[in-house]
Design an enzyme around this catalytic site. Structure first.
Site, PDB file in Angstrom:
ATOM      1  N   CYS A 149     106.930  37.158  72.364  1.00 19.24           N
ATOM      2  CA  CYS A 149     106.628  35.754  72.051  1.00 19.24           C
ATOM      3  C   CYS A 149     107.928  34.975  71.852  1.00 19.24           C
ATOM      4  CB  CYS A 149     105.785  35.748  70.776  1.00 19.24           C
ATOM      5  SG  CYS A 149     105.503  34.131  70.067  1.00 19.24           S
ATOM      6  N   HIS A 184      83.964  37.327  74.200  1.00 19.76           N
ATOM      7  CA  HIS A 184      84.927  38.433  74.229  1.00 19.76           C
ATOM      8  C   HIS A 184      86.298  38.012  74.745  1.00 19.76           C
ATOM      9  CE1 HIS A 184      81.413  41.590  74.265  1.00 19.76           C
ATOM     10  NE2 HIS A 184      81.552  40.949  73.124  1.00 19.76           N
TER      11      HIS A 184
HETATM   12  P1  OAD Z   1      77.219  46.555  81.010  1.00 21.01           P
HETATM   13  O1  OAD Z   1      78.114  47.197  82.029  1.00 21.01           O
HETATM   14  O2  OAD Z   1      76.912  47.319  79.770  1.00 21.01           O
HETATM   15  O3  OAD Z   1      75.827  46.166  81.670  1.00 21.01           O
HETATM   16  C1  OAD Z   1      75.756  45.483  82.893  1.00 21.01           C
HETATM   17  C2  OAD Z   1      74.295  45.217  83.184  1.00 21.01           C
HETATM   18  O4  OAD Z   1      74.220  44.452  84.361  1.00 21.01           O
HETATM   19  C3  OAD Z   1      73.455  46.472  83.398  1.00 21.01           C
HETATM   20  O5  OAD Z   1      72.275  46.380  82.611  1.00 21.01           O
HETATM   21  C4  OAD Z   1      73.096  46.425  84.894  1.00 21.01           C
HETATM   22  O6  OAD Z   1      71.800  46.916  85.158  1.00 21.01           O
HETATM   23  C5  OAD Z   1      73.175  44.951  85.169  1.00 21.01           C
HETATM   24  N1  OAD Z   1      73.530  44.585  86.543  1.00 21.01           N
HETATM   25  C6  OAD Z   1      74.386  45.198  87.395  1.00 21.01           C
HETATM   26  N2  OAD Z   1      74.481  44.532  88.549  1.00 21.01           N
HETATM   27  C7  OAD Z   1      73.667  43.449  88.435  1.00 21.01           C
HETATM   28  C8  OAD Z   1      73.331  42.344  89.281  1.00 21.01           C
HETATM   29  N3  OAD Z   1      73.871  42.194  90.490  1.00 21.01           N
HETATM   30  N4  OAD Z   1      72.452  41.435  88.816  1.00 21.01           N
HETATM   31  C9  OAD Z   1      71.897  41.549  87.600  1.00 21.01           C
HETATM   32  N5  OAD Z   1      72.178  42.565  86.747  1.00 21.01           N
HETATM   33  C10 OAD Z   1      73.047  43.485  87.156  1.00 21.01           C
HETATM   34  O7  OAD Z   1      77.896  45.156  80.687  1.00 21.01           O
HETATM   35  P2  OAD Z   1      77.702  44.188  79.457  1.00 21.01           P
HETATM   36  O8  OAD Z   1      76.294  44.189  78.978  1.00 21.01           O
HETATM   37  O9  OAD Z   1      78.318  42.908  79.848  1.00 21.01           O
HETATM   38  O10 OAD Z   1      82.835  44.500  75.630  1.00 21.01           O
HETATM   39  O11 OAD Z   1      78.621  44.883  78.376  1.00 21.01           O
HETATM   40  C11 OAD Z   1      78.841  44.221  77.178  1.00 21.01           C
HETATM   41  C12 OAD Z   1      80.202  44.541  76.639  1.00 21.01           C
HETATM   42  O12 OAD Z   1      80.406  45.944  76.572  1.00 21.01           O
HETATM   43  C13 OAD Z   1      81.362  44.064  77.495  1.00 21.01           C
HETATM   44  O13 OAD Z   1      81.663  42.715  77.320  1.00 21.01           O
HETATM   45  C14 OAD Z   1      82.493  44.935  76.974  1.00 21.01           C
HETATM   46  C15 OAD Z   1      81.781  46.262  76.953  1.00 21.01           C
HETATM   47  O14 OAD Z   1      82.250  47.214  76.129  1.00 21.01           O
HETATM   48  C16 OAD Z   1      84.124  44.340  75.280  1.00 21.01           C
HETATM   49  O15 OAD Z   1      85.033  44.539  76.055  1.00 21.01           O
HETATM   50  C17 OAD Z   1      84.341  43.880  73.865  1.00 21.01           C
END
Ligand code: OAD
Length: 260
Positions: free
Chosen positions: A162, A134
């Protein structure tokens, strides 16, 4: 006395009980892929994308701050939101989970770290083979000619432009509705399909196409592992699931696997 090769992971205790067959799969794997999400940076003090919208920014929907349409409508608003986020992560440092992944990379012949995070903390910690699906919030490029730049003026009225073509500058991140960088995505798919062990860590596993990588790995016979604070839609499909904080589980895992 022989120096402890895992000393920089701190003195964590091994409280988790990792199944012996899982440790065997991991230590004998030639190719390991790790996909990370916002949860991995949570213990560094970084909020997830939606949680990051506090104070002044709470009134906006994510799509109003992170989409090509938003940038076309109000480029200064979008630029300011990212300037604010860049400022907010300036003092942020990797946590023990990030450092455990550095140690894992040193011990696996072919290790690929795929991240959805734009904070750059995996490279900062020392991981080498990182695919930023991303983008990276610290990189800035021209919205027109894509030229990268490391310096820009501090005009408070308008978005900096730019030096090459005069187009507006923007963060080099993937916005809602935009395609992922092709080279990184292809490399991520190929690595996942050939992984002996595939980890999904700190990601809710609902945002495509990153979420489908675990299935690509599983369909080709990888051992699929989840580490997350809570169960996700992927949990019923994995071979091993560990629920808790990645900053606590990962150092324990690396110690359990490679302490000798
Ligand atoms: P999310 O915010 O959707 O999910 C975060 C996950 O991390 C959740 O399942 C939590 O349970 C878990 N979590 C929180 N704290 C934690 C910890 N200390 N240890 C382990 N797990 C933990 O984030 P992403 O899955 O990264 O996209 O989201 C994916 C994408 O959605 C992002 O990159 C962004 C967003 O829209 C773009 O910006 C293109």
């Amino acid at each position: 006395m022989r120096p402890d090769p895992l000393a920089n992971l701190g003195k964590c205790q091994t409280l988790m009980d990792f199944p012996a067959d899982f440790i065997r799969f991991l230590t004998s794997a030639a190719r390991v892929v790790v996909l990370t999400g916002a949860g991995v940076s949570q213990e560094s003090g970084l909020r997830t994308f939606r949680d990051a919208q506090t104070g002044l920014w709470a009134q906006y929907k994510p799509e109003d701050l992170a989409s090509p349409e938003a940038f076309a409508r109000d480029p200064k608003l979008v630029w300011d939101w990212y300037a604010w986020r860049r400022e907010a992560i300036k003092g942020v440092r990797p946590n023990p989970g990030h450092y455990a992944l550095v140690e894992m990379e040193k011990r696996i012949p072919q290790f690929t770290l795929i991240t959805q995070n734009v904070d750059g903390l995996h490279r900062f910690a020392g991981n080498q083979n990182v695919l930023e699906l991303h983008g990276n919030i610290q990189r800035v490029r021209c919205a027109e000619c894509r030229t990268f730049t490391e310096t820009w003026g501090d005009d408070t009225e308008a978005v900096p432009t730019c030096l090459v073509c005069g187009g507006m500058l923007r963060p080099d991140v993937v916005w809602f509705g935009e395609a992922l960088p092709r080279v990184e995505l292809e490399a991520a798919v190929n690595a996942s399909r050939t992984a002996h062990v595939y980890f999904s860590i700190g990601t809710s596993g609902v945002v495509q196409p990153a979420a489908s990588l675990a299935y690509a790995a599983r369909n080709k016979g990888s051992v699929v592992v989840e580490i997350n604070a809570e169960p996700t839609p992927l949990t019923p499909k994995v071979d091993f699931a560990f629920h808790g904080k990645s900053g606590e589980i990962l150092p324990q895992l690396v110690r359990a696997a490679w302490r000798n």
